[in-house]
Design an enzyme around this catalytic site. Structure first.
Site, PDB file in Angstrom:
ATOM      1  N   GLU A 237       0.155   3.575   1.661  1.00 20.53           N
ATOM      2  CA  GLU A 237       0.284   4.046   3.184  1.00 20.53           C
ATOM      3  C   GLU A 237       1.888   3.840   3.613  1.00 20.53           C
ATOM      4  O   GLU A 237       2.122   4.357   4.548  1.00 20.53           O
ATOM      5  CB  GLU A 237      -0.892   3.248   4.198  1.00 20.53           C
ATOM      6  CG  GLU A 237      -1.993   3.816   3.830  1.00 20.53           C
ATOM      7  CD  GLU A 237      -2.259   5.219   4.350  1.00 20.53           C
ATOM      8  OE1 GLU A 237      -2.174   5.415   5.448  1.00 20.53           O
ATOM      9  OE2 GLU A 237      -2.740   6.116   3.720  1.00 20.53           O
TER      10      GLU A 237
ATOM     11  N   SER B  11       0.913  -1.232  -0.109  1.00 19.32           N
ATOM     12  CA  SER B  11      -0.061   0.132   0.117  1.00 19.32           C
ATOM     13  C   SER B  11       0.807   1.193   0.014  1.00 19.32           C
ATOM     14  O   SER B  11       1.986   1.326   0.621  1.00 19.32           O
ATOM     15  CB  SER B  11      -0.904   0.022   1.287  1.00 19.32           C
ATOM     16  OG  SER B  11      -1.362   1.310   1.488  1.00 19.32           O
TER      17      SER B  11
ATOM     18  N   TYR C  45      -1.570  -0.123  10.600  1.00 21.73           N
ATOM     19  CA  TYR C  45      -1.682  -0.564   9.322  1.00 21.73           C
ATOM     20  C   TYR C  45      -0.772  -0.414   8.558  1.00 21.73           C
ATOM     21  O   TYR C  45       0.008  -1.489   7.852  1.00 21.73           O
ATOM     22  CB  TYR C  45      -2.841   0.008   8.801  1.00 21.73           C
ATOM     23  CG  TYR C  45      -3.340  -0.355   7.152  1.00 21.73           C
ATOM     24  CD1 TYR C  45      -3.586  -1.644   6.955  1.00 21.73           C
ATOM     25  CD2 TYR C  45      -2.712   0.444   6.253  1.00 21.73           C
ATOM     26  CE1 TYR C  45      -3.854  -1.856   5.608  1.00 21.73           C
ATOM     27  CE2 TYR C  45      -2.872   0.349   5.047  1.00 21.73           C
ATOM     28  CZ  TYR C  45      -3.605  -1.239   4.538  1.00 21.73           C
ATOM     29  OH  TYR C  45      -3.597  -1.230   3.487  1.00 21.73           O
TER      30      TYR C  45
HETATM   31  P1  NAP Z   1     -11.294  -4.581   1.583  1.00 24.05           P
HETATM   32  O1  NAP Z   1     -12.341  -4.353   0.889  1.00 24.05           O
HETATM   33  O2  NAP Z   1     -11.173  -4.037   3.191  1.00 24.05           O
HETATM   34  O3  NAP Z   1     -11.137  -6.253   1.711  1.00 24.05           O
HETATM   35  C1  NAP Z   1     -10.474  -6.815   2.479  1.00 24.05           C
HETATM   36  C2  NAP Z   1     -10.712  -8.538   2.525  1.00 24.05           C
HETATM   37  O4  NAP Z   1     -10.042  -9.029   3.474  1.00 24.05           O
HETATM   38  C3  NAP Z   1     -12.071  -8.933   2.628  1.00 24.05           C
HETATM   39  O5  NAP Z   1     -12.296 -10.086   1.830  1.00 24.05           O
HETATM   40  C4  NAP Z   1     -12.132  -9.277   4.233  1.00 24.05           C
HETATM   41  O6  NAP Z   1     -13.019 -10.189   4.478  1.00 24.05           O
HETATM   42  C5  NAP Z   1     -10.622  -9.878   4.181  1.00 24.05           C
HETATM   43  N1  NAP Z   1     -10.129 -10.147   5.663  1.00 24.05           N
HETATM   44  C6  NAP Z   1     -10.175  -9.456   6.572  1.00 24.05           C
HETATM   45  N2  NAP Z   1      -9.438  -9.835   7.509  1.00 24.05           N
HETATM   46  C7  NAP Z   1      -9.342 -11.112   7.176  1.00 24.05           C
HETATM   47  C8  NAP Z   1      -8.612 -12.429   8.033  1.00 24.05           C
HETATM   48  N3  NAP Z   1      -8.268 -12.303   9.137  1.00 24.05           N
HETATM   49  N4  NAP Z   1      -8.721 -13.497   7.244  1.00 24.05           N
HETATM   50  C9  NAP Z   1      -8.960 -13.701   5.842  1.00 24.05           C
HETATM   51  N5  NAP Z   1      -9.567 -12.557   5.152  1.00 24.05           N
HETATM   52  C10 NAP Z   1      -9.718 -11.466   5.948  1.00 24.05           C
HETATM   53  O7  NAP Z   1      -9.959  -4.130   1.088  1.00 24.05           O
HETATM   54  P2  NAP Z   1      -9.679  -3.791  -0.639  1.00 24.05           P
HETATM   55  O8  NAP Z   1      -9.875  -2.442  -0.620  1.00 24.05           O
HETATM   56  O9  NAP Z   1     -10.382  -4.798  -1.277  1.00 24.05           O
HETATM   57  O10 NAP Z   1      -8.035  -4.047  -0.426  1.00 24.05           O
HETATM   58  C11 NAP Z   1      -7.636  -5.236  -0.831  1.00 24.05           C
HETATM   59  C12 NAP Z   1      -6.093  -5.518  -0.229  1.00 24.05           C
HETATM   60  O11 NAP Z   1      -5.080  -4.191  -0.867  1.00 24.05           O
HETATM   61  C13 NAP Z   1      -5.930  -5.393   1.170  1.00 24.05           C
HETATM   62  O12 NAP Z   1      -4.872  -6.015   1.522  1.00 24.05           O
HETATM   63  C14 NAP Z   1      -5.585  -3.762   1.459  1.00 24.05           C
HETATM   64  O13 NAP Z   1      -5.082  -3.397   2.519  1.00 24.05           O
HETATM   65  C15 NAP Z   1      -4.705  -3.629   0.337  1.00 24.05           C
HETATM   66  N6  NAP Z   1      -4.853  -2.248  -0.327  1.00 24.05           N
HETATM   67  C16 NAP Z   1      -5.948  -1.494  -0.798  1.00 24.05           C
HETATM   68  C17 NAP Z   1      -5.729  -0.227  -1.366  1.00 24.05           C
HETATM   69  C18 NAP Z   1      -7.003   0.498  -1.765  1.00 24.05           C
HETATM   70  O14 NAP Z   1      -7.097   1.676  -2.082  1.00 24.05           O
HETATM   71  N7  NAP Z   1      -8.401  -0.428  -1.899  1.00 24.05           N
HETATM   72  C19 NAP Z   1      -4.706   0.206  -1.703  1.00 24.05           C
HETATM   73  C20 NAP Z   1      -3.347  -0.306  -1.370  1.00 24.05           C
HETATM   74  C21 NAP Z   1      -3.523  -1.563  -0.674  1.00 24.05           C
HETATM   75  P3  NAP Z   1     -14.528  -9.786   5.143  1.00 24.05           P
HETATM   76  O15 NAP Z   1     -15.372  -9.400   3.773  1.00 24.05           O
HETATM   77  O16 NAP Z   1     -14.994 -10.799   5.616  1.00 24.05           O
HETATM   78  O17 NAP Z   1     -14.340  -8.557   5.866  1.00 24.05           O
HETATM   79  O1  F7E Z   2      -9.133   8.082   4.019  1.00 25.13           O
HETATM   80  C1  F7E Z   2      -9.330  11.492   5.229  1.00 25.13           C
HETATM   81  C2  F7E Z   2      -8.521  10.548   6.001  1.00 25.13           C
HETATM   82  O2  F7E Z   2      -9.758   6.016   5.038  1.00 25.13           O
HETATM   83  C3  F7E Z   2      -8.326   8.668   2.946  1.00 25.13           C
HETATM   84  C4  F7E Z   2      -7.160   1.945   2.498  1.00 25.13           C
HETATM   85  O3  F7E Z   2      -7.817   1.269   1.376  1.00 25.13           O
HETATM   86  O4  F7E Z   2      -6.120   3.473   0.811  1.00 25.13           O
HETATM   87  C5  F7E Z   2      -6.994   3.424   2.240  1.00 25.13           C
HETATM   88  O5  F7E Z   2      -6.459   4.035   3.121  1.00 25.13           O
HETATM   89  C6  F7E Z   2      -8.154  10.103   3.630  1.00 25.13           C
HETATM   90  C7  F7E Z   2      -7.433  10.272   5.004  1.00 25.13           C
HETATM   91  O6  F7E Z   2      -8.330   5.902   3.086  1.00 25.13           O
HETATM   92  C8  F7E Z   2     -12.805  10.897   6.774  1.00 25.13           C
HETATM   93  O7  F7E Z   2      -8.056  11.252   7.256  1.00 25.13           O
HETATM   94  C9  F7E Z   2     -11.293  12.683   6.213  1.00 25.13           C
HETATM   95  O8  F7E Z   2      -6.375  11.105   5.123  1.00 25.13           O
HETATM   96  O9  F7E Z   2     -10.645   6.630   2.774  1.00 25.13           O
HETATM   97  P1  F7E Z   2      -9.565   6.660   3.714  1.00 25.13           P
HETATM   98  P2  F7E Z   2      -6.944   5.598   3.494  1.00 25.13           P
HETATM   99  O10 F7E Z   2      -6.477   5.859   4.786  1.00 25.13           O
HETATM  100  O11 F7E Z   2      -5.881   6.223   2.522  1.00 25.13           O
HETATM  101  C10 F7E Z   2      -4.661   2.956   1.318  1.00 25.13           C
HETATM  102  C11 F7E Z   2      -3.876   3.096   0.284  1.00 25.13           C
HETATM  103  C12 F7E Z   2      -4.945   1.659   1.892  1.00 25.13           C
HETATM  104  O12 F7E Z   2      -4.030   0.887   1.722  1.00 25.13           O
HETATM  105  C13 F7E Z   2      -5.940   1.229   2.856  1.00 25.13           C
HETATM  106  O13 F7E Z   2      -6.241  -0.155   2.972  1.00 25.13           O
HETATM  107  O14 F7E Z   2      -9.433  11.008   4.053  1.00 25.13           O
HETATM  108  N1  F7E Z   2     -10.709  11.469   5.855  1.00 25.13           N
HETATM  109  N2  F7E Z   2     -12.565  12.431   6.714  1.00 25.13           N
HETATM  110  C14 F7E Z   2     -11.547  10.492   5.988  1.00 25.13           C
HETATM  111  N3  F7E Z   2     -11.316   9.161   6.116  1.00 25.13           N
HETATM  112  C15 F7E Z   2     -12.390   8.389   6.574  1.00 25.13           C
HETATM  113  N4  F7E Z   2     -12.123   6.803   6.471  1.00 25.13           N
HETATM  114  N5  F7E Z   2     -13.416   8.863   7.267  1.00 25.13           N
HETATM  115  C16 F7E Z   2     -13.900  10.337   7.218  1.00 25.13           C
HETATM  116  O15 F7E Z   2     -14.943  10.386   7.783  1.00 25.13           O
END
Ligand code: NAP
Ligand code: F7E
Length: 347
Positions: free
Chosen positions: A135, A133, A156
């Protein structure tokens, strides 16, 4: 028929990736956590009962906190490609559930790598993708590329850094095909409703249709490089098709603030969001990631990958989807039906 195993298949990316692999003719196996309610909503459109002819998507109970169970699924599915997407993926929640997040995101990856190492020692060659990520870059100044040092700002992010380096170590120590994707934020109408983009599109759509009056958010000045999840799973697949295992940044190269997202989403709803959005410090993070903007030059040249959906198109796609959901909700309520909430959004 190639076989793939996806952890995190029920999540946003898991569902897009499963769809992509099925369209490419793969047999797809996915790990689903046992829950007291259904957590397979995103898979419903592509799932067919395994007794039906041609079924190619198979789900197995599993959890990355349970290494023994994972090993059994590995032997059953016998995949050539493994995509590790499972995570407690909410950054704000990771401050409240730090140990749990580390167990799933960092140690969970290690458990799977150990299983993959033994699977390889038994003569099974499987390619492994680790979902890293942006992050992990945290406080490092943009633009961030594969050469940018990590500076994680949450449990995280620190756990993802550990998972990244475990993956690099297992690649070097055991000669396994292990590749890290370092993906910047990617969204879609399937995005979880507590991430800021979806929270905004869901909230503003419901306000537009008169179903709620206020939306409470945190830091509006944070900047993110937001892309479309459908484009990003194509990059994930390409990373595992390379001749050598390498790590890739996947990003659009454009950065926008939460405020700019609100401006576009509000305009598309025909709504002045400033009249409805209020700040709640509950949504602030103890340490924030202020600005992310990825440099995906390596992915462009080596994977031939580039994002297709623009920021404006992404916001419009999500707003249109959530306006339709809100319309359905209003139709039901105005006909006197009680709308059954799918959940109570906390973070
Ligand atoms: P998501 O919608 O939160 O999905 C997470 C998945 O992991 C869900 O299927 C969840 O199951 C499963 N999970 C959680 N805890 C688990 C456990 N203990 N054992 C097995 N499965 C578990 O995330 P996403 O947005 O699809 O992201 C996919 C991956 O890419 C994650 O690793 C995330 O950290 C990473 N990532 C995401 C982004 C982004 O912007 N979306 C960017 C960079 C990296 P449930 O459905 O049961 O909760
Ligand atoms: O926050 C701000 C918050 O929770 C984005 C995950 O998929 O992307 C995701 O992480 C920004 C942050 O995503 C609210 O403070 C303001 O600066 O949508 P977010 P994230 O933290 O960037 C990365 C790449 C991952 O890997 C992660 O798994 O938005 N923000 N107000 C808020 N965020 C949330 N959630 N809720 C608010 O009300």
């Amino acid at each position: 028929m190639k076989r793939a195993l996806i952890t995190g298949i029920t999540g946003q990316d898991g569902s897009f990736l499963a769809e992509l692999l099925l369209a490419k003719g793969y047999q797809v196996h996915g790990i689903v956590r046992r829950a007291s309610t259904f957590n397979t909503e995103r898979l419903a459109p592509i799932y067919h009962d395994r007794h039906e002819a041609g079924a190619a998507l198979f789900l197995h109970y599993g959890d990355v906190s349970d290494g023994a169970g994972f090993r059994r699924v590995l032997d059953l599915a016998h995949p050539e490609e493994i995509y590790n997407l499972a995570a407690q993926s909410h950054v704000r929640v990771s401050f409240d559930q730090a140990e749990y997040t580390a167990d799933v995101v960092a140690t969970g990856t290690l458990r799977i790598l150990e299983a993959v190492r033994d699977y390889a020692a038994r003569g099974n060659a499987a390619r492994f993708y680790q979902a890293g990520s942006s992050e992990m870059f945290g406080a490092a100044s943009p633009p961030q590329s594969e050469a940018t040092p990590f500076y994680p700002r949450s449990p995280y992010a620190a756990s993802k850094v550990a998972a990244h380096w475990y993956s690099v170590n297992y690649r070097e120590a055991y000669g396994l095909f292990i590749a890290n994707g370092i993906l910047f934020n990617h969204e879609s109408p399937r995005r979880g409703e507590t991430f800021v983009t979806r929270k905004i599109t869901r909230g503003l759509a419901r306000i537009t249709l008169g179903l709620q009056s206020k939306l409470y958010l945190g830091n509006l000045e944070a900047r993110r490089d937001w892309g479309y999840a459908g484009d990003y799973v194509e990059a994930i697949w390409r990373i595992l098709q390379q001749p050598q295992p390498e790590d890739f940044v996947i990003a659009t190269g454009e950065s926008h603030s939460v405020r700019e997202f609100l401006d576009l989403a509000g305009a598309h709803c025909g709504l002045d969001w400033t009249k409805h959005v209020e700040t709640d410090p509950r949504y602030f993070r103890p340490t924030e990631v202020n600005a992310l903007c990825g440099d995906a030059s390596k992915a462009r040249s080596r994977l031939g990958w580039e994002p297709r959906v623009s920021f404006e198109e992404l916001v419009k796609m999500m707003v249109d989807h959530d306006l339709e959901l809100a319309r359905q909700e209003r139709t039901l309520t105005s006909a006197g039906h009680k709308v059954i909430e799918r959940g109570v959004a906390q973070p």
